[in-house]
Design a protein around this motif. Structure first.
Motif, PDB file in Angstrom:
ATOM      1  N   ASP A 125      38.189  66.094  45.242  1.00 26.40           N
ATOM      2  CA  ASP A 125      39.298  65.454  44.649  1.00 26.40           C
ATOM      3  C   ASP A 125      39.040  64.147  44.534  1.00 26.40           C
ATOM      4  N   GLU A 126      38.102  63.302  45.005  1.00 24.97           N
ATOM      5  CA  GLU A 126      37.870  61.875  44.797  1.00 24.97           C
ATOM      6  C   GLU A 126      37.431  61.684  43.376  1.00 24.97           C
ATOM      7  N   TRP A 127      37.456  60.356  43.183  1.00 27.72           N
ATOM      8  CA  TRP A 127      37.015  59.878  41.711  1.00 27.72           C
ATOM      9  C   TRP A 127      35.543  59.728  42.034  1.00 27.72           C
ATOM     10  N   TRP A 128      34.845  60.596  42.033  1.00 27.99           N
ATOM     11  CA  TRP A 128      33.316  60.458  42.475  1.00 27.99           C
ATOM     12  C   TRP A 128      32.490  60.729  41.114  1.00 27.99           C
ATOM     13  N   SER A 129      32.986  61.205  40.039  1.00 25.42           N
ATOM     14  CA  SER A 129      32.332  61.118  38.681  1.00 25.42           C
ATOM     15  C   SER A 129      33.493  60.876  37.673  1.00 25.42           C
ATOM     16  N   PHE A 130      33.300  60.235  36.821  1.00 26.24           N
ATOM     17  CA  PHE A 130      34.243  60.023  35.602  1.00 26.24           C
ATOM     18  C   PHE A 130      34.483  60.984  34.747  1.00 26.24           C
ATOM     19  N   ILE A 131      33.462  61.245  33.786  1.00 28.19           N
ATOM     20  CA  ILE A 131      33.459  62.359  32.970  1.00 28.19           C
ATOM     21  C   ILE A 131      34.396  62.030  31.768  1.00 28.19           C
ATOM     22  N   ASP A 132      35.950  61.983  31.810  1.00 31.44           N
ATOM     23  CA  ASP A 132      36.795  61.716  30.871  1.00 31.44           C
ATOM     24  C   ASP A 132      37.951  61.400  31.648  1.00 31.44           C
ATOM     25  N   TRP A 133      39.151  60.670  30.801  1.00 31.67           N
ATOM     26  CA  TRP A 133      40.231  60.431  31.511  1.00 31.67           C
ATOM     27  C   TRP A 133      41.119  61.548  31.273  1.00 31.67           C
ATOM     28  N   GLN A 134      40.904  62.863  32.023  1.00 31.23           N
ATOM     29  CA  GLN A 134      41.344  63.982  32.138  1.00 31.23           C
ATOM     30  C   GLN A 134      41.853  64.457  33.294  1.00 31.23           C
ATOM     31  N   GLU A 135      43.176  64.188  33.669  1.00 31.82           N
ATOM     32  CA  GLU A 135      43.657  64.407  34.997  1.00 31.82           C
ATOM     33  C   GLU A 135      43.291  65.949  35.639  1.00 31.82           C
ATOM     34  N   GLU A 136      43.389  66.883  34.954  1.00 29.60           N
ATOM     35  CA  GLU A 136      43.288  68.200  35.196  1.00 29.60           C
ATOM     36  C   GLU A 136      41.888  68.620  35.313  1.00 29.60           C
ATOM     37  N   GLN A 165      37.279  76.946  36.286  1.00 23.38           N
ATOM     38  CA  GLN A 165      38.027  75.980  35.271  1.00 23.38           C
ATOM     39  C   GLN A 165      36.994  76.245  34.165  1.00 23.38           C
ATOM     40  N   ILE A 166      37.524  76.307  32.813  1.00 26.10           N
ATOM     41  CA  ILE A 166      36.561  76.418  31.470  1.00 26.10           C
ATOM     42  C   ILE A 166      37.241  75.121  30.994  1.00 26.10           C
ATOM     43  N   SER A 167      36.193  73.973  30.698  1.00 27.39           N
ATOM     44  CA  SER A 167      36.783  72.920  29.924  1.00 27.39           C
ATOM     45  C   SER A 167      35.876  72.468  28.919  1.00 27.39           C
ATOM     46  N   TRP A 168      36.370  71.737  27.900  1.00 28.54           N
ATOM     47  CA  TRP A 168      35.581  71.216  26.836  1.00 28.54           C
ATOM     48  C   TRP A 168      34.424  70.482  27.313  1.00 28.54           C
ATOM     49  N   ALA A 169      34.707  69.424  28.330  1.00 32.24           N
ATOM     50  CA  ALA A 169      33.899  68.245  28.718  1.00 32.24           C
ATOM     51  C   ALA A 169      32.548  69.239  29.349  1.00 32.24           C
ATOM     52  N   ILE A 179      41.738  72.739  28.781  1.00 30.34           N
ATOM     53  CA  ILE A 179      41.464  71.355  29.316  1.00 30.34           C
ATOM     54  C   ILE A 179      40.713  70.663  28.379  1.00 30.34           C
ATOM     55  N   GLY A 180      41.179  69.627  27.551  1.00 30.16           N
ATOM     56  CA  GLY A 180      40.493  69.182  26.433  1.00 30.16           C
ATOM     57  C   GLY A 180      40.134  67.932  26.617  1.00 30.16           C
ATOM     58  N   LEU A 181      39.968  66.930  25.693  1.00 32.97           N
ATOM     59  CA  LEU A 181      39.191  65.918  25.731  1.00 32.97           C
ATOM     60  C   LEU A 181      40.515  64.781  25.349  1.00 32.97           C
ATOM     61  N   THR A 182      40.143  63.502  26.143  1.00 36.62           N
ATOM     62  CA  THR A 182      41.247  62.385  25.845  1.00 36.62           C
ATOM     63  C   THR A 182      40.646  61.045  25.285  1.00 36.62           C
ATOM     64  N   THR A 183      39.465  60.865  25.263  1.00 41.28           N
ATOM     65  CA  THR A 183      38.848  59.703  24.937  1.00 41.28           C
ATOM     66  C   THR A 183      37.905  59.754  23.843  1.00 41.28           C
ATOM     67  N   PRO A 184      37.579  58.647  23.071  1.00 43.55           N
ATOM     68  CA  PRO A 184      36.473  58.676  22.127  1.00 43.55           C
ATOM     69  C   PRO A 184      35.160  58.734  22.759  1.00 43.55           C
ATOM     70  N   TYR A 185      35.001  58.471  24.026  1.00 42.77           N
ATOM     71  CA  TYR A 185      33.859  58.776  24.765  1.00 42.77           C
ATOM     72  C   TYR A 185      33.471  59.991  24.738  1.00 42.77           C
ATOM     73  N   MET A 186      34.298  60.903  25.212  1.00 44.83           N
ATOM     74  CA  MET A 186      33.879  62.464  25.116  1.00 44.83           C
ATOM     75  C   MET A 186      33.871  62.938  23.898  1.00 44.83           C
ATOM     76  N   PHE A 246      49.507  58.539  24.769  1.00 42.79           N
ATOM     77  CA  PHE A 246      48.658  58.701  26.070  1.00 42.79           C
ATOM     78  C   PHE A 246      48.189  57.760  26.482  1.00 42.79           C
ATOM     79  N   SER A 247      48.360  57.235  27.822  1.00 44.25           N
ATOM     80  CA  SER A 247      47.756  56.216  28.560  1.00 44.25           C
ATOM     81  C   SER A 247      47.420  56.737  29.867  1.00 44.25           C
ATOM     82  N   PRO A 248      46.191  56.515  30.502  1.00 41.90           N
ATOM     83  CA  PRO A 248      46.026  56.972  31.864  1.00 41.90           C
ATOM     84  C   PRO A 248      46.598  55.932  32.830  1.00 41.90           C
ATOM     85  N   TYR A 249      46.840  54.746  32.162  1.00 42.75           N
ATOM     86  CA  TYR A 249      47.386  53.666  32.912  1.00 42.75           C
ATOM     87  C   TYR A 249      48.996  53.668  33.132  1.00 42.75           C
ATOM     88  N   GLY A 250      49.695  54.358  32.501  1.00 42.46           N
ATOM     89  CA  GLY A 250      51.055  54.404  32.512  1.00 42.46           C
ATOM     90  C   GLY A 250      51.734  53.628  31.367  1.00 42.46           C
TER      91      GLY A 250
END
Length: 526
Positions: free
Chosen positions: A336-347, A410-414, A444-451, A498-502
């Motif tokens: 549950d740590e922030w050990w890998s980024f992948i995407d700004w997707q909380e779930e 979990q089945i995710s887009w990423a 469990i979709g995508l939230t950033t242009p990165y993904m 949407f903003s991951p920063y609030g």
């Protein structure tokens, strides 16, 4: 995302500085090109529920000559520079009327989007520092004066608010301009004459996004963080190879990362460049691997064998560390740590996409080893076989036709996208996987242009050229329709606030990882 701060992979660590690499990076520090840009018009920013974030900029009149207009306490005006700019603002200010008997109190607010000069910053409720909100408060004691702001800003709009003068005088402004800065030389770009006008526009906005992020390093965003992040660097470098061709800037950034690994040899997720080179205390599984991938991309683009030889040990070490993290089943342990980024997707469960990135990297590491270190090939080939076998045995759900991740399967887009990019399945199965993803659309979709970049590239490598173009035009074209003149850090067409920063006030609206359509269009000849 929640409003809590993500917990990074930090530890008590010692930085092992490689002064030779740092010196080489310093020698490659780029020249900044400058130009002078003046505002195009005055605008009024109004609330509009149909506009992005509820604010729309409407033209008033030309701002070329504003010295004839006088302003006093409580007045304000907003200038539009026509498109997104990065640089240093300057202007002249003169008193009108009686001699000034009190200082001018002036507030300047900068906005990449209309919302930033429309909605008061006092409304900001995000969890990252409000000091990223772009504003200046000035006291001008002696008038007339020429004001040159020492801080670099990233904006299209600037709002002037006259907080106070005195009852005896007003002020006039003239020679308002910005000295832009970038290490991207637009004269090096081969013009694209695309028969599709939307792809033509997307290409041009992508290039401007990249250009405004090309400073002394490839910044992630010129408004906010203004840092060198590995995930952004990888995508910026790809776009750069097809446009500006500033390959020394890529080399500069690679040597910076290699110059300050920790005591284990791991490169940080991002770097601070000034006042001196300092690695952040965030270490991410996927971003460290992307150093190796970025070196592979650089070698493919340049055939620079000298740089490959020097940076190979650092690149190889990132793979070793990733393999050491795997459990006895040859999988990254769930965390549950922030050990890998992948995407700004909380779930998002990160296990499957992180495993896929490891496979993706191992395949490229093997190709590099063939060039510089063939003795490592038996080990690398064996580990690739171990990891791939484990992935198919434990993460591939034959019945559902998807890769699963973590204890909840979990089945995710990423997860599917990165597995497709890693080509874990054969070509026919890989293409079917991507078509199944588009058809069934997991929650469990995508939230950033990165993904979204990686989604388009996965469609391309699996043969769905039409699907790739359709998505590129829909997603990045959606940003254009919503007012983008540079592409954004975050864009969810189904949740535009949407903003991951609030708070969307703190979002970056010129962001490095959004610049890749120009790479996709030009590299794949879309």
């Amino acid at each position: 995302m929640s409003n809590s701060i993500p917990v990074p992979q930090t530890s008590t660590t010692t930085i092992v500085r490689n002064e030779t690499f740092i010196h080489k990076a310093t020698d490659l520090k780029p020249h900044l090109n400058t130009s002078t840009v003046q505002p195009q018009q005055m605008v009024e920013v109004l609330q509009d529920t149909n506009a992005m974030h509820g604010w729309l900029a409407l033209p008033l009149h030309s701002a070329v000559s504003s010295s004839e207009q006088h302003y006093g306490k409580g007045d304000e005006f907003i200038l539009d520079f026509g498109m997104h700019q990065v640089g240093y603002l300057s202007f002249s200010v003169s008193p009108v009327g009686s001699p000034p008997d009190a200082p001018l109190h002036l507030k300047l607010t900068f906005g990449e989007m209309p919302v930033e000069v429309g909605e008061p910053f006092a409304n900001y409720t995000g969890w990252i520092s409000s000091s990223w909100l772009q504003q200046e408060t000035l006291y001008v004691d002696v008038l007339p004066d020429v004001i040159r702001l020492p801080r670099r800003y990233s904006f299209r709009y600037v709002k002037f608010e006259i907080i106070d003068t005195s009852q005896k005088y007003r002020v006039a402004f003239d020679n308002i301009q910005i000295q832009t800065v970038t290490s991207g030389d637009a004269s090096r770009i081969v013009p694209l004459e695309h028969p599709d006008p939307l792809l033509q526009d997307i290409d041009q906005v992508s290039i401007r996004t990249l250009q405004n992020c090309m400073q002394e390093v490839f910044e992630d965003g010129p408004k906010r963080d203004r840092r060198l992040w590995l995930g952004d660097l990888r995508l910026q470098a790809l776009a750069n190879y097809e446009t500006f061709g500033n390959n020394d800037l890529v080399k500069h950034c690679l040597y910076l990362f290699a110059g300050v690994p920790n005591h284990q040899g791991q490169v940080a997720a991002n770097l601070f460049i000034t006042p001196t080179l300092i690695p952040d205390d965030t270490y991410l599984f996927d971003y460290s691997l992307l150093f190796t991938v970025s070196l592979y991309d650089y070698y493919e683009a340049t055939q620079d064998s000298g740089t490959l030889q020097e940076l190979w040990p650092t690149a190889y070490r990132q793979v070793e560390l990733a393999l050491e993290r795997l459990n006895e089943q040859h999988l990254p342990p769930h965390s549950d740590e922030w050990w890998s980024f992948i995407d700004w997707q909380e779930e998002l469960d990160k296990q499957a996409p992180s495993q896929a990135i490891l496979i993706y990297t191992l395949k490229r590491t093997i190709r590099l080893a063939e060039q510089v270190d063939p003795d490592k090939l038996p080990f690398l080939n064996q580990r690739l076989e171990d990891v791939t076998t484990a992935t198919l045995a434990q993460l591939w759900d034959e019945e559902q036709g998807f890769f699963v991740s973590g204890p909840n399967l979990q089945i995710s887009w990423a997860g599917q996208i990165w597995m497709a990019l890693a080509e874990v399945l054969d070509a026919e199965q890989n293409a079917a996987l991507m078509q199944r993803l588009l058809s069934e659309q997991p929650d469990i979709g995508l939230t950033t242009p990165y993904m979204h970049h990686y989604l388009v590239e996965a469609l391309l490598i699996t043969g769905d050229r039409d699907g790739a173009v359709k998505h590129l035009k829909s997603y990045w074209g959606g940003m254009l329709r919503d007012g983008a003149d540079t592409f954004w850090e975050l864009y969810d067409p189904h949740n535009k606030s949407f903003s991951p920063y609030g708070s969307y006030l703190i979002n970056s609206y010129c962001h490095a990882w959004s610049c890749t359509p120009t790479y996709l269009i030009r590299k794949y000849k879309l």
